[in-house]
Design a protein around this motif. Sequence first.
Motif: not given
Length: 214
Positions: A20-40
């Motif tokens: 998500i773009d934190a300024t506009t709150l618009s969705k940039i991308a979505q990745i489908d799966g069964n995820f437990r952790e994410v880091r940018i």
Amino acid sequence: NLIACIIGTGDWKNRPITVIDATTLSKIAQIDGNFREVRISPDLTKLAVLEYVREINAPRDDESSFRLGSGCKLKIYDIKTGTLLYEAPLLALDDGLSWTSNSNIIFSSLRDVALLQNTDVETHGHTYGRSYAKEGQFPVDLFVYDQISNSVRSLIEGQDPQFIPSKNEISFFRVNGFYNRDLWQGNTELTNPRLVLSDIRGNEVAISPSGKKY
């Protein structure tokens, strides 16, 4: 100004990631799966994720087994397109991951990699966590994944790594007894790390941007 979060759907097999773009709150991308952790990534172009595969078990006796943790694939995606770029050759545990300043990724896994490959252990009767095992029976180490060479190497005993950009250092936990954890910190190669806090009765830590507060 980016947020990457795992969406709870009510279906434990379906936990997608949304960027998500934190300024506009618009969705940039979505990745489908069964995820437990994410880091940018530090350069804001990639996502490192842990995608659930299976529970890792080991026999305890004829009537019970040890549950050693959740085995996950470590994957790297393009943050804008959601394209899969890399996948580490070793299963990770669901015990944290962190980018470093040179775009390597540090994660936790079992020192005995044969346990990660053992898919024949069935859970029966009672199941026990790693804390119930003998000291040193199932050590968890920190590993570093180099996406360019697609290689993994072990660093040191520990779990739940966190990168501190202002110091170019890594903090991590070590289990100390049944309930307590010790917080350690060192350079990104984790040579000669130092003890920061002892006997932390908790599972999470957040470090300030300055690296001076926990």
